[in-house]
Design an enzyme around this catalytic site. Structure first.
Site, PDB file in Angstrom:
ATOM      1  CD  GLU A  90      -2.299  -1.026   2.772  1.00  0.00           C
ATOM      2  OE1 GLU A  90      -2.897  -1.997   3.012  1.00  0.00           O
ATOM      3  OE2 GLU A  90      -2.482   0.302   3.359  1.00  0.00           O
ATOM      4  CB  CYS A 103       2.643   7.094   3.290  1.00  0.00           C
ATOM      5  SG  CYS A 103       2.683   6.018   4.541  1.00  0.00           S
ATOM      6  CB  CYS A 110       5.455  -5.587   9.025  1.00  0.00           C
ATOM      7  SG  CYS A 110       6.699  -5.120  10.112  1.00  0.00           S
ATOM      8  CB  CYS A 114       3.171  -3.280  16.296  1.00  0.00           C
ATOM      9  SG  CYS A 114       5.004  -3.013  16.189  1.00  0.00           S
ATOM     10  CB  CYS A 117       0.445  -2.753  13.115  1.00  0.00           C
ATOM     11  SG  CYS A 117       0.965  -2.266  11.449  1.00  0.00           S
ATOM     12  N   GLY A 157       5.694  -2.290   6.422  1.00  0.00           N
ATOM     13  CA  GLY A 157       6.984  -2.772   6.681  1.00  0.00           C
ATOM     14  C   GLY A 157       7.838  -2.083   7.667  1.00  0.00           C
ATOM     15  CB  SER A 189       8.164   5.491  10.711  1.00  0.00           C
ATOM     16  OG  SER A 189       7.639   5.198  11.571  1.00  0.00           O
ATOM     17  CB  SER A 212       6.838   3.419  16.153  1.00  0.00           C
ATOM     18  OG  SER A 212       6.788   3.864  15.053  1.00  0.00           O
ATOM     19  CG  LEU A 213       8.624   5.775  23.062  1.00  0.00           C
ATOM     20  CD1 LEU A 213       9.749   4.946  23.022  1.00  0.00           C
ATOM     21  CD2 LEU A 213       8.917   7.080  23.722  1.00  0.00           C
ATOM     22  CG  HIS A 214       3.376   3.305  19.583  1.00  0.00           C
ATOM     23  ND1 HIS A 214       3.154   4.312  19.112  1.00  0.00           N
ATOM     24  CD2 HIS A 214       3.715   2.421  18.458  1.00  0.00           C
ATOM     25  CE1 HIS A 214       3.288   4.202  17.561  1.00  0.00           C
ATOM     26  NE2 HIS A 214       3.623   3.169  17.369  1.00  0.00           N
ATOM     27  CG  ASN A 288      -6.094   4.720  11.984  1.00  0.00           C
ATOM     28  OD1 ASN A 288      -6.982   5.355  12.185  1.00  0.00           O
ATOM     29  ND2 ASN A 288      -4.911   4.751  11.779  1.00  0.00           N
ATOM     30  CB  CYS A 331      -0.283   0.297   8.534  1.00  0.00           C
ATOM     31  SG  CYS A 331       0.216   1.707   9.367  1.00  0.00           S
TER      32      CYS A 331
END
Ligand code: SAH
Length: 346
Positions: A90, A103, A110, A114, A117, A157, A189, A212-214, A288, A331
């Site tokens: 995508e 993007c 991937c 996560c 995701c 990815g 990222s 990407s800490l989150h 999301n 994603c």
């Protein structure tokens, strides 16, 4: 056979010289590959014999638009591209006041796992070549008829899990004879592959690193991101500082707001304490929601409160504006829907 669009101009020159051709032919070919995107037969300023020998030794990678969705709200375009081997990736074309940004994906699938995701649900299929990353920009420019002024490596990815090809892409995309994008308009990222963040720091590129800490601590981070079992938050933040020192670039931290999981006031305080004094910006992303997971997005009020608390520690944070909210958002969702659709068909 060699993937010619993944070759740098210097490599192409060496190859053409080895074929007994003058050096300037390499530049002509490079301009075609990174510009109009024609096949060898369309490279009209090359002698026919050369076009034929190129045809025998090289192939030109491209991506095909399988489906495309255009947001009625803001004109964002989401593409599902089909690769030469039948894999899907995508890409998203976004219109901002200051210009267009694409993007792009760096892998088909991937393997980072996560929990929130969609790209990782069915694991990693394969790495993308540099040419397949470039082709996503070219295809979007061709389709929209508009120029792309910025690129974010935030699609499907993990870019630092495909280090060599991503570096090659960064060299190619900034070549003045090709797409010619300045590194300052590119963001990469990563979920935090510490060793490769250090390696990237050593390259001293002027790209923006988004991390990407989150979560502000290891325990919570481990519960949503398997990579946190390999590297601690301390190790990650150390590598970020190294990146900043080496490049002078401010790091951007991504922090997904998941209701009741990552969006509480005490976590905002913990994050504020950890990042205090770091040259950074925090991008808060209301998660999301994907159907395979039960995570719920934070409310606008919780997001705003999070921003205010971080401000008390001198940390600037913004809540990411959602572009294309009416088309598949998170994603990997478009590819997933496509698969479900073709499965039903089959
Ligand atoms: N692998 C890289 C880049 C791709 S993901 C990385 O992890 O950074 C781009 C960003 O979207 C990352 O910050 C990722 O954590 C985030 N993301 C993935 N799924 C999401 C979701 N459902 N909601 C909000 N952000 C998501």
């Amino acid at each position: 056979m060699t993937d010619i669009k993944s070759l740098t101009l210097a490599e192409l020159e060496t190859a053409l010289c080895a074929m007994g051709q003058p050096k300037y032919r390499a530049l002509q070919i490079f301009r075609w590959l990174h510009g109009a995107g024609v096949g060898f037969e369309g490279m009209t300023n090359l002698p026919k014999a050369l076009r034929e020998s190129l045809e025998g030794e090289y192939f030109i990678r491209d991506v095909q638009i399988e489906t495309k969705q255009v947001s009625k709200i803001d004109g964002t375009v989401k593409y599902l591209y089909r690769l030469y081997d039948g894999e899907y990736i995508e890409s998203v074309f976004m219109r901002y006041k200051h210009g267009n940004t694409v993007c792009i994906s760096t892998q088909a699938g991937c393997r980072m796992g996560c929990r929130f995701c969609a790209s990782t649900l069915r694991g990693l299929k394969r790495n993308l070549s540099a040419s397949e990353m470039l082709s996503q920009i070219q295809a979007a420019e061709r389709d929209t008829g508009e120029k792309v002024g910025g690129v974010v490596l935030m699609g499907m990815g993990e870019p630092l899990d495909n280090y060599g090809n991503v570096l090659r892409f960064l060299t190619l995309v900034s070549d003045k004879n090709g797409i010619g994008l300045s590194h300052r308009h590119i963001s990469l990222s990563t979920c935090g592959l510490v060793d490769n963040i250090r390696r990237l720091a050593g390259e001293k590129l002027q790209i923006t690193l988004s991390v990407s800490l989150h979560a502000p601590n290891d325990e919570l981070r481990r519960s949503i991101m398997p990579i946190a079992n390999r590297y601690t938050v301390d190790e990650l933040l150390d590598a970020c500082r190294e990146y900043e020192d080496a490049t002078g670039r401010r790091i951007s931290f991504e922090y997904a707001l998941i209701s009741g999981v990552t969006d509480t006031p005490s976590l905002a305080d913990e994050l504020g304490r950890r990042l205090k004094g770091t040259l950074c910006h925090v991008n808060l992303i209301p998660v999301n929601e994907i159907k395979e997971r039960r995570y719920k997005s934070a409310t606008r009020a919780a997001a705003d409160a999070f921003v205010r608390r971080l401000a008390e520690y001198g940390i600037t944070a913004t809540v990411r504006r959602r572009l294309g909210a009416d088309i598949s958002a998170a994603c990997g969702q478009l590819r997933d829907e496509h698969d479900a659709y073709t499965k039903e068909e089959g």
